[in-house]
Design a protein around this motif. Structure first.
Motif, short mmCIF file in Angstrom:
data_model
loop_
_atom_site.label_atom_id
_atom_site.label_comp_id
_atom_site.label_asym_id
_atom_site.label_seq_id
_atom_site.Cartn_x
_atom_site.Cartn_y
_atom_site.Cartn_z
N TYR A 104 0.80 -1.23 0.00
CA TYR A 104 0.00 0.00 0.00
C TYR A 104 0.83 1.27 0.00
N GLY A 105 2.15 1.18 -0.04
CA GLY A 105 2.97 2.37 -0.04
C GLY A 105 3.17 2.93 1.35
N VAL A 106 3.81 4.08 1.42
CA VAL A 106 4.20 4.63 2.71
C VAL A 106 2.98 5.09 3.51
N LEU A 107 2.18 5.97 2.94
CA LEU A 107 1.06 6.54 3.70
C LEU A 107 -0.03 5.51 3.97
N GLY A 108 -0.45 4.81 2.94
CA GLY A 108 -1.49 3.80 3.12
C GLY A 108 -1.06 2.68 4.04
N GLY A 109 0.18 2.22 3.85
CA GLY A 109 0.70 1.14 4.69
C GLY A 109 0.84 1.56 6.13
N LEU A 110 1.33 2.80 6.34
CA LEU A 110 1.49 3.27 7.71
C LEU A 110 0.14 3.40 8.41
N GLY A 111 -0.86 3.89 7.70
CA GLY A 111 -2.19 4.00 8.29
C GLY A 111 -2.76 2.64 8.67
N LEU A 112 -2.61 1.66 7.78
CA LEU A 112 -3.17 0.33 8.04
C LEU A 112 -2.45 -0.37 9.19
N ILE A 113 -1.12 -0.32 9.19
CA ILE A 113 -0.40 -1.04 10.25
C ILE A 113 -0.58 -0.33 11.59
N THR A 114 -0.76 0.99 11.58
CA THR A 114 -1.02 1.69 12.84
C THR A 114 -2.35 1.27 13.43
N VAL A 115 -3.38 1.21 12.62
CA VAL A 115 -4.70 0.77 13.10
C VAL A 115 -4.64 -0.69 13.55
N ALA A 116 -4.02 -1.54 12.73
CA ALA A 116 -3.98 -2.97 13.04
C ALA A 116 -3.20 -3.25 14.32
N SER A 117 -2.03 -2.63 14.46
CA SER A 117 -1.21 -2.89 15.65
C SER A 117 -1.88 -2.33 16.90
#
Length: 248
Positions: A104-117
């Protein structure tokens, strides 16, 4: 004659009254059994769940092959569910963060992993609060009581410090937060802030693989160093270090 029978029945009824005194004793035994069973059940579910998740092909496909289904809302939600489950059982969130960056790239990936973690950490926190709080108060002694008192009084600072440290287990920190008396909101906020540098690092590394950008590797390594230095500084200057190192 009737009066005699009535008096005998009344006397038997009085003798049966003390049997009601068994209820408090039974309640004590039930509470004791609950205090012992809940932490055992909590640990059993965590251990078996972690072992099982490591060998589930469907979950591995969601994480390893995230790029295949990254298009659309359904693909994002599927990855979010799989990463949350992965983090909830204490499996390394770096794996999910790397996959998020790759897909998902930097911004999308960071948002998803932040919510998931964050959701995974919250699940561990609530599971420990349900299963082990009473047991910890009775069995872990004076050192835990002091640590519990500090974490309850300074929940944001204590969780932030321990999240930023480059060593340690996220799952154990989730359980420690749940065993303590801290409120949920400071735990969640400190988890988001404290996990952000390492989440960003893994996402940058994952997205760097896809685009071949060397600066993302350098920035990821820099974030890891900054996170560790800040965590160590907070550990040395916060009271949590002194509390944790006190003898029993």
């Amino acid at each position: 004659m009737v009066a005699r029978v009535y008096s005998q029945l009344a006397g038997r009824g009085k003798k049966m009254v003390p049997a009601q005194g068994m209820e408090p004793a039974f309640s004590r035994y039930a509470r004791t059994a609950t205090v012992l069973i809940r932490p055992l059940l909590m640990l059993l579910v965590l251990v078996l769940g972690a072992l099982w998740l490591r060998h589930v092909p469907a979950l591995q496909h969601v994480l390893d092959g995230a790029a295949e289904g990254r298009q659309g809302f359904a693909g994002c939600m599927l990855f979010l569910a799989g990463a949350t489950l992965w983090c909830a059982f204490g499996l390394p969130r770096q794996v999910a963060g790397f996959a998020a960056g790759l897909a998902y790239g930097v911004l999308g990936g960071l948002g998803l992993i932040t919510v998931a973690s964050t959701l995974g950490c919250l699940a561990g926190f609530l599971w420990a609060r349900w299963g082990g709080r009473d047991w910890a108060q009775r069995q872990l002694g004076a050192r835990f009581a002091r640590l519990d008192g500090f974490m309850t009084a300074q929940p944001f600072l204590s969780i932030l410090t321990l999240r930023l440290l480059p060593v340690g287990s996220a799952l154990l920190l989730n359980l420690l937060g749940g065993l303590s008396g801290m409120r949920v909101a400071p735990f969640v906020i400190a988890t988001i802030v404290g996990a952000l540098p390492q989440n960003a690092m893994t996402v940058l590394l994952g997205s760097g693989v896809q685009v071949g950008a060397a600066w993302q590797y350098v920035l990821g390594a820099g974030l890891f160093v900054v996170s560790g230095v800040l965590g160590l500084w907070l550990w040395r200057h916060a009271r949590i270090a002194a509390v944790a190192d006190q003898p029993r």
